[in-house]
Scaffold this active site. Structure first.
Site, mmCIF file in Angstrom:
data_model
loop_
_atom_site.group_PDB
_atom_site.id
_atom_site.type_symbol
_atom_site.label_atom_id
_atom_site.label_comp_id
_atom_site.label_asym_id
_atom_site.label_seq_id
_atom_site.Cartn_x
_atom_site.Cartn_y
_atom_site.Cartn_z
ATOM 1 C CG ASP A 391 -114.735 41.727 31.917
ATOM 2 O OD1 ASP A 391 -115.735 42.121 31.287
ATOM 3 O OD2 ASP A 391 -113.792 42.477 32.260
ATOM 4 C CG HIS A 392 -120.946 39.190 28.811
ATOM 5 N ND1 HIS A 392 -120.459 38.551 27.683
ATOM 6 C CD2 HIS A 392 -122.286 38.981 28.791
ATOM 7 C CE1 HIS A 392 -121.456 37.994 27.024
ATOM 8 N NE2 HIS A 392 -122.570 38.246 27.677
ATOM 9 N NE ARG A 393 -115.246 45.099 30.828
ATOM 10 C CZ ARG A 393 -114.441 45.797 31.612
ATOM 11 N NH1 ARG A 393 -114.393 47.109 31.494
ATOM 12 N NH2 ARG A 393 -113.698 45.205 32.535
ATOM 13 C CB ILE A 395 -115.285 35.679 28.388
ATOM 14 C CG1 ILE A 395 -113.758 35.680 28.552
ATOM 15 C CG2 ILE A 395 -115.807 34.260 28.285
ATOM 16 C CD1 ILE A 395 -113.289 35.376 29.944
#
Ligand code: CAO
Length: 421
Positions: A391-393, A395
């Protein structure tokens, strides 16, 4: 009573414009200016309003048709007062009237300063949204007219749709008729058999849609040299019984994941409301298990306290319980991260979907021999393909790359023994 033909109005330079929605049904009573169809070009979408009131007798178009000026949309049965015969005008005049009507609507819209690059509704009372946003709503089986828009004039954006979907009870998301909307009848093309979607898939489907649409996924692929650890694995013997310990590579991969989670706690957390992050002090790992009933993801609790042999035994136990439908429902909740291993089947890299509220999932492919240069010499090495979706939010890419490097080091020669205990 008389019949009126409602035609496609003049659309300027646009030709062969696709119909993306038919907004009325045969037998429906419609008023003048009610939206009949939505047309979508590369840049904009417009709703074509009716020029007359009456009852829809026959619709002549369907979703996917490409139309041009003058094409017949539908026949209306109207009061004689409102029809072309009564007005004693020719079909050409009807077309001119429609063109005028269309232009007036467009001017009204420009005047109201609602114009944006991708224009949508021409009709008052209908929802304004770009073609991309409309498509997004359709893919989720949502009717754009139900969704409250946060932009000027109630215009709906992608975020509004996501918010709306989040507020919907799960039962509504589970409506497979909406998600798997049939655009045409498959029977037209040959024999088909209709079955119910398996129960497990009915439950997991909406969860997957939700994860895929709400979480900004990035997948990091890597190859890990597991030559030494594979030799070590095949030589494992129980210290007390002297018997060969039979474990699959997954047990070692799990141990390596535990160590990486301890080093990178951002992978063992969940995002909560009000920008809060819940860091878990426990390590419960989920395993994707392929069963005849569908995919299930039970958790192994406190994996950090297990050795390789116990992990192997526990993996066999939970997968058996899933396949026999004997697993307790609560075992599907409360995980740190998920491992989805297709290594026993085949294939290399793939893009696993995160299992919320977790923030990462590790996909594992089948190991393969690779000719590579090691210490200046050409060697054949056993490589393990991994695919880490995160989850780019929560990591960043650099952290994900470090996580994968850490896994590689843990599964390398020097650490193999440490992992085993
Ligand atoms: N590379 C090469 N061989 C591998 C391997 C890998 N990465 N992983 C497992 N193997 C081998 C095992 O060693 C075993 O070989 P032996 O029979 O010679 O011992 C064989 O493949 C079968 O292993 P397995 O799949 O039964 O056991 P596992 O511990 O690797 O996996 C489980 C257990 C439950 C995860 C697995 O059975 C399973 O269900 N996998 C499917 C998961 C899935 O569907 N994911 C997709 C989710 S997204 O839709």
């Amino acid at each position: 009573m008389a019949k009126t033909k409602i035609l496609i109005p003049d659309m300027g330079d646009f030709k062969d414009v696709e119909i993306i929605e038919v907004l009325v049904k045969e037998g429906q009573n419609i008023k003048k200016n009610d939206s009949l169809i939505t047309l979508e070009s590369d840049k904009s979408s417009v709703e074509v309003p009716s020029t007359h009131e009456g009852i829809v007798e026959k619709i002549n178009v369907k979703v996917g048709d490409k139309v041009n000026k003058g094409d017949l949309i539908l026949n209306l049965i109207s009061d004689t007062e409102t029809v072309q015969k009564k007005e004693n005008v020719s079909e050409d005049q009807v077309l001119r009237n429609e063109k005028q009507n269309f232009k007036e609507k467009k001017e009204e819209q420009v005047k109201s300063k609602e114009s944006v690059p991708a224009i949508s509704s021409l009709t008052s009372g209908t929802k304004s949204a770009s073609p991309k946003v409309r498509k997004f709503a359709r893919e989720l089986g949502k009717n754009i007219s139900e969704i409250p828009g946060s932009e000027r004039g109630g215009r709906v954006n992608e975020e509004d749709i996501k918010k709306y979907v989040r507020t919907q009870p799960f039962t509504q998301l589970k409506d497979e008729k909406k998600i798997y909307k049939e655009e045409y009848d498959h029977k037209e093309f040959g024999e088909v058999e209709i079955r119910d979607l398996p129960r497990v898939k009915k439950i997991s489907g909406p969860q997957l849609v939700r994860s895929w649409t709400e979480i900004p996924h990035v997948t990091q692929h890597d190859e890990i040299d597991i030559t030494e650890i594979e030799k070590f694995r095949s030589s494992l013997i129980d210290y007390y019984t002297g018997e060969k310990i039979s474990v699959t590579p997954l047990a070692f991969i799990t141990k390596a994941v535990v160590k990486a989670l301890q080093e990178y706690p951002n992978f063992n957390c969940s995002l909560g409301p009000n920008n809060k992050v819940f860091y878990k002090k426990y390590i419960h790992i989920g395993f994707a298990v392929d069963t005849p009933h569908g995919l299930m993801v039970p958790k192994l609790r406190n994996v950090d306290q297990m050795d390789i042999k116990v992990i192997g035994q526990e993996l066999r136990r939970v997968s058996r319980e899933c396949r026999d439908l004997k697993i307790d429902k609560k075992e599907f909740f409360g995980g740190s991260i998920t491992i989805s291993s297709l290594g026993g089947i085949g294939g290399t890299f793939f893009t696993p979907i995160i299992n919320p509220p977790e923030v990462a999932i590790l996909g594992v492919g089948k190991s393969f021999e690779k000719i590579t240069k090691l210490n200046g010499q050409v060697r054949s090495r056993k490589m393990l393909p991994i695919s880490l979706s995160y989850d780019h939010r929560m990591i960043d890419g650099a952290e994900a790359a470090r996580f994968c490097v850490h896994l590689g080091q843990s599964l390398g020669k020097d650490f193999a023994f440490k992992l085993a205990v």
